[in-house]
Motif scaffolding. Structure first.
Motif, mmCIF file in Angstrom:
data_model
loop_
_atom_site.group_PDB
_atom_site.id
_atom_site.type_symbol
_atom_site.label_atom_id
_atom_site.label_comp_id
_atom_site.label_asym_id
_atom_site.label_seq_id
_atom_site.Cartn_x
_atom_site.Cartn_y
_atom_site.Cartn_z
ATOM 1 N N ALA A 27 27.812 -29.434 -17.112
ATOM 2 C CA ALA A 27 27.286 -30.060 -15.901
ATOM 3 C C ALA A 27 28.368 -30.844 -15.161
ATOM 4 C CB ALA A 27 26.117 -30.982 -16.248
ATOM 5 N N ARG A 28 29.364 -31.306 -15.885
ATOM 6 C CA ARG A 28 30.473 -32.065 -15.293
ATOM 7 C C ARG A 28 31.763 -31.243 -15.221
ATOM 8 N NH1 ARG A 28 28.902 -35.801 -11.920
ATOM 9 N NH2 ARG A 28 27.673 -37.458 -12.879
ATOM 10 N N ASP A 29 31.647 -29.939 -15.417
ATOM 11 C CA ASP A 29 32.787 -29.020 -15.337
ATOM 12 C C ASP A 29 33.926 -29.361 -16.292
ATOM 13 O OD1 ASP A 29 31.626 -27.368 -13.335
ATOM 14 O OD2 ASP A 29 32.140 -28.876 -11.832
ATOM 15 N N GLY A 31 20.766 -31.720 -12.866
ATOM 16 C CA GLY A 31 21.963 -32.514 -12.625
ATOM 17 C C GLY A 31 22.558 -33.141 -13.873
ATOM 18 N N PRO A 32 23.797 -33.609 -13.731
ATOM 19 C CA PRO A 32 24.527 -34.171 -14.865
ATOM 20 C C PRO A 32 23.858 -35.385 -15.506
ATOM 21 C CG PRO A 32 25.990 -33.819 -12.995
ATOM 22 C CD PRO A 32 24.601 -33.559 -12.521
ATOM 23 N N HIS A 92 23.297 -29.840 -26.507
ATOM 24 C CA HIS A 92 23.154 -30.724 -25.351
ATOM 25 C C HIS A 92 24.485 -31.347 -24.936
ATOM 26 C CE1 HIS A 92 18.896 -30.460 -24.455
ATOM 27 N NE2 HIS A 92 18.693 -30.363 -25.758
ATOM 28 N N LEU A 93 25.392 -31.555 -25.879
ATOM 29 C CA LEU A 93 26.740 -32.006 -25.521
ATOM 30 C C LEU A 93 27.413 -30.964 -24.641
ATOM 31 C CD1 LEU A 93 29.258 -33.797 -25.674
ATOM 32 C CD2 LEU A 93 29.798 -32.679 -27.860
ATOM 33 N N MET A 94 27.300 -29.705 -25.018
ATOM 34 C CA MET A 94 27.937 -28.646 -24.237
ATOM 35 C C MET A 94 27.280 -28.479 -22.871
ATOM 36 S SD MET A 94 29.328 -25.802 -26.818
ATOM 37 C CE MET A 94 28.513 -25.990 -28.366
ATOM 38 N N VAL A 95 25.975 -28.666 -22.791
ATOM 39 C CA VAL A 95 25.300 -28.616 -21.493
ATOM 40 C C VAL A 95 25.811 -29.757 -20.612
ATOM 41 C CG1 VAL A 95 23.074 -28.858 -20.296
ATOM 42 C CG2 VAL A 95 23.243 -27.410 -22.330
ATOM 43 N N ARG A 145 24.665 -19.850 -17.278
ATOM 44 C CA ARG A 145 23.366 -20.305 -16.776
ATOM 45 C C ARG A 145 23.506 -21.302 -15.616
ATOM 46 N NH1 ARG A 145 22.484 -16.950 -20.435
ATOM 47 N NH2 ARG A 145 20.684 -16.989 -21.804
ATOM 48 N N LYS A 146 24.728 -21.706 -15.291
ATOM 49 C CA LYS A 146 24.916 -22.732 -14.253
ATOM 50 C C LYS A 146 24.328 -22.329 -12.910
ATOM 51 C CE LYS A 146 28.493 -25.490 -14.161
ATOM 52 N NZ LYS A 146 29.850 -26.046 -14.173
ATOM 53 N N ASN A 147 24.400 -21.080 -12.551
ATOM 54 C CA ASN A 147 23.878 -20.617 -11.268
ATOM 55 C C ASN A 147 22.647 -19.732 -11.420
ATOM 56 O OD1 ASN A 147 25.933 -21.921 -9.699
ATOM 57 N ND2 ASN A 147 27.347 -20.364 -10.448
ATOM 58 N N ALA A 148 22.054 -19.776 -12.602
ATOM 59 C CA ALA A 148 20.874 -18.947 -12.864
ATOM 60 C C ALA A 148 19.619 -19.611 -12.286
ATOM 61 C CB ALA A 148 20.709 -18.738 -14.369
ATOM 62 N N ASP A 149 18.615 -18.817 -12.095
ATOM 63 C CA ASP A 149 17.324 -19.302 -11.632
ATOM 64 C C ASP A 149 16.762 -20.260 -12.694
ATOM 65 O OD1 ASP A 149 14.662 -19.668 -10.929
ATOM 66 O OD2 ASP A 149 14.206 -17.527 -10.800
ATOM 67 N N PRO A 150 16.435 -21.495 -12.310
ATOM 68 C CA PRO A 150 15.919 -22.466 -13.282
ATOM 69 C C PRO A 150 14.659 -22.014 -14.016
ATOM 70 C CG PRO A 150 16.554 -23.582 -11.274
ATOM 71 C CD PRO A 150 16.630 -22.101 -11.001
ATOM 72 N N THR A 151 13.935 -21.057 -13.450
ATOM 73 C CA THR A 151 12.745 -20.578 -14.161
ATOM 74 C C THR A 151 13.110 -19.553 -15.233
ATOM 75 O OG1 THR A 151 12.321 -18.809 -12.551
ATOM 76 C CG2 THR A 151 11.276 -20.958 -12.131
ATOM 77 N N SER A 152 14.391 -19.164 -15.284
ATOM 78 C CA SER A 152 14.802 -18.111 -16.214
ATOM 79 C C SER A 152 15.215 -18.626 -17.588
ATOM 80 C CB SER A 152 15.954 -17.298 -15.620
ATOM 81 O OG SER A 152 17.136 -18.093 -15.544
ATOM 82 N N SER A 153 15.595 -19.919 -17.686
ATOM 83 C CA SER A 153 16.015 -20.436 -19.000
ATOM 84 C C SER A 153 15.977 -21.958 -19.019
ATOM 85 C CB SER A 153 17.432 -19.952 -19.348
ATOM 86 O OG SER A 153 18.417 -20.715 -18.680
#
Length: 101
Positions: free
Chosen positions: A74-76, A30-31, A67-70, A13-21
């Motif tokens: 976000a910080r690679d 952002g991080p 949310h930990l995994m998100v 989902r990192k490069n997905a359209d923000p309206t998609s999920s």
């Protein structure tokens, strides 16, 4: 679904359209926002742990893990890196590990 499966979905989902999920929306903010959401969920889990509501704690724990995994994504930081870090601590006592920091 395993934690690895969830992490791979988050990564996708990192490069997905923000309206998609929801995940894409969080990552697009952002991080810092991802860290804020993780903190909010952690506090909610703490509250349920103190209250002793097992079902709500289980639900909040799932939110915390997500949310930990998100936040990591976000910080690679990969899930494998976290697992490797945990494995490196396995042979140490918790007291010794804390003292080494």
């Amino acid at each position: 679904m395993t934690l690895q499966d969830l992490f791979e979905t988050i990564q996708s989902r990192k490069n997905a359209d923000p309206t998609s999920s929801w995940t894409a929306q969080l990552l697009a903010k952002g991080p810092e926002k991802c860290a804020e959401k993780f903190g909010e969920e952690a506090i909610e889990a703490i509250i349920e742990a103190v209250k002793g509501d097992r079902a709500k704690l289980t639900s909040e724990a799932a939110d915390v893990m997500y949310h930990l995994m998100v936040m990591l994504a976000a910080r690679d930081v990969t899930l494998d890196e976290v697992v490797t870090e945990l494995a490196s601590r396995q042979s140490k006592s918790g007291i010794a590990e804390k003292a080494s920091r």
